[in-house]
Write a protein that holds these residues in place. Sequence first.
Motif, PDB file in Angstrom:
ATOM      1  N   GLN A 212     -74.426  16.723 -20.212  1.00 56.16           N
ATOM      2  CA  GLN A 212     -74.943  17.992 -20.711  1.00 56.16           C
ATOM      3  C   GLN A 212     -76.154  17.782 -21.619  1.00 56.16           C
ATOM      4  OE1 GLN A 212     -72.201  20.967 -22.180  1.00 56.16           O
ATOM      5  NE2 GLN A 212     -70.532  20.122 -20.965  1.00 56.16           N
ATOM      6  N   ASN A 213     -76.055  16.853 -22.559  1.00 52.24           N
ATOM      7  CA  ASN A 213     -77.168  16.613 -23.465  1.00 52.24           C
ATOM      8  C   ASN A 213     -78.385  16.073 -22.716  1.00 52.24           C
ATOM      9  OD1 ASN A 213     -75.705  17.453 -25.707  1.00 52.24           O
ATOM     10  ND2 ASN A 213     -74.994  15.387 -26.197  1.00 52.24           N
ATOM     11  N   ASP A 214     -78.142  15.252 -21.684  1.00 50.64           N
ATOM     12  CA  ASP A 214     -79.240  14.726 -20.875  1.00 50.64           C
ATOM     13  C   ASP A 214     -79.975  15.868 -20.172  1.00 50.64           C
ATOM     14  OD1 ASP A 214     -77.756  12.527 -21.606  1.00 50.64           O
ATOM     15  OD2 ASP A 214     -78.012  11.482 -19.711  1.00 50.64           O
ATOM     16  N   ILE A 215     -79.203  16.796 -19.609  1.00 47.61           N
ATOM     17  CA  ILE A 215     -79.795  17.921 -18.885  1.00 47.61           C
ATOM     18  C   ILE A 215     -80.600  18.809 -19.830  1.00 47.61           C
ATOM     19  CG2 ILE A 215     -79.258  20.040 -17.610  1.00 47.61           C
ATOM     20  CD1 ILE A 215     -76.857  18.455 -16.407  1.00 47.61           C
ATOM     21  N   LEU A 216     -80.046  19.061 -21.013  1.00 49.47           N
ATOM     22  CA  LEU A 216     -80.770  19.871 -21.987  1.00 49.47           C
ATOM     23  C   LEU A 216     -82.056  19.188 -22.434  1.00 49.47           C
ATOM     24  CD1 LEU A 216     -77.749  21.141 -24.136  1.00 49.47           C
ATOM     25  CD2 LEU A 216     -79.113  22.449 -22.499  1.00 49.47           C
ATOM     26  N   ALA A 217     -82.006  17.856 -22.585  1.00 58.16           N
ATOM     27  CA  ALA A 217     -83.211  17.112 -22.978  1.00 58.16           C
ATOM     28  C   ALA A 217     -84.273  17.188 -21.881  1.00 58.16           C
ATOM     29  CB  ALA A 217     -82.856  15.656 -23.262  1.00 58.16           C
ATOM     30  N   MET A 218     -83.838  17.190 -20.610  1.00 58.19           N
ATOM     31  CA  MET A 218     -84.802  17.302 -19.517  1.00 58.19           C
ATOM     32  C   MET A 218     -85.404  18.704 -19.453  1.00 58.19           C
ATOM     33  SD  MET A 218     -83.388  14.832 -16.456  1.00 58.19           S
ATOM     34  CE  MET A 218     -81.662  15.309 -16.482  1.00 58.19           C
TER      35      MET A 218
END
Length: 233
Positions: A212-218
Amino acid sequence: MMHHTMFDAVIEFNNNAVRQLENYDYPLAHQLLRQALKLCKTIIKKQLQRTEAQMQRQIVSYEWSSQKITSSKKILKEERFIFSRGIYIHTPSNCSDMIKAILCYNNALVYHLLATSVTKLTTATSTKNYDLYLQRAKLLYRLSGGILKQLQPVLSEQENLRLLHVAIWNNLGIISYDLVDYPATKNCFHQLNRNLKCFQSKDSIASFDLYQNDILAMYCNAMLDVPTTAPCA
């Protein structure tokens, strides 16, 4: 039987390399992945006579590294988010094309991380290596994406592959930005934004709970304000 044995070796090389990535041993991971990719190419050459039906049996089993590979203490802190999870392979031995796509992605990631490891250095050699690593990462990300595009009709039901498409566009955008190729950066982040739409609902993001955090960072990368001209020397 020989192909089964060779594929087992490819998978072992790859998975050992991802473990080395998690330990921040990028040079060793690079060596292992080069061996895996070389062996995979040999297998594919021996399978050129595959029938269309055989080509379509691309049932893939793999998993992302549960450990996000962040910069080590010696590496300059990232200003933009690089999706840095490697991929472990757990797949039947007839899936040579998808295995090659994963190997290309993992190899690209290693070169990308090697580039980040020399950004703190200012020698002529480090500058040359930085550009070389980024160019090779760019090529391998594109190769991986190209294979995925060819396999899309066969792999369309495998939702987790969306994350691989997203990761490739994200990292290509970062590389293009670092290489001051702003038109390419803009295109990559446009494609990233399009691919991220499948994660817009809370339910979709929840299905990828680990990332989830990876997707938000992208998402933040996709909204990056890209310059229209290169900076003056």
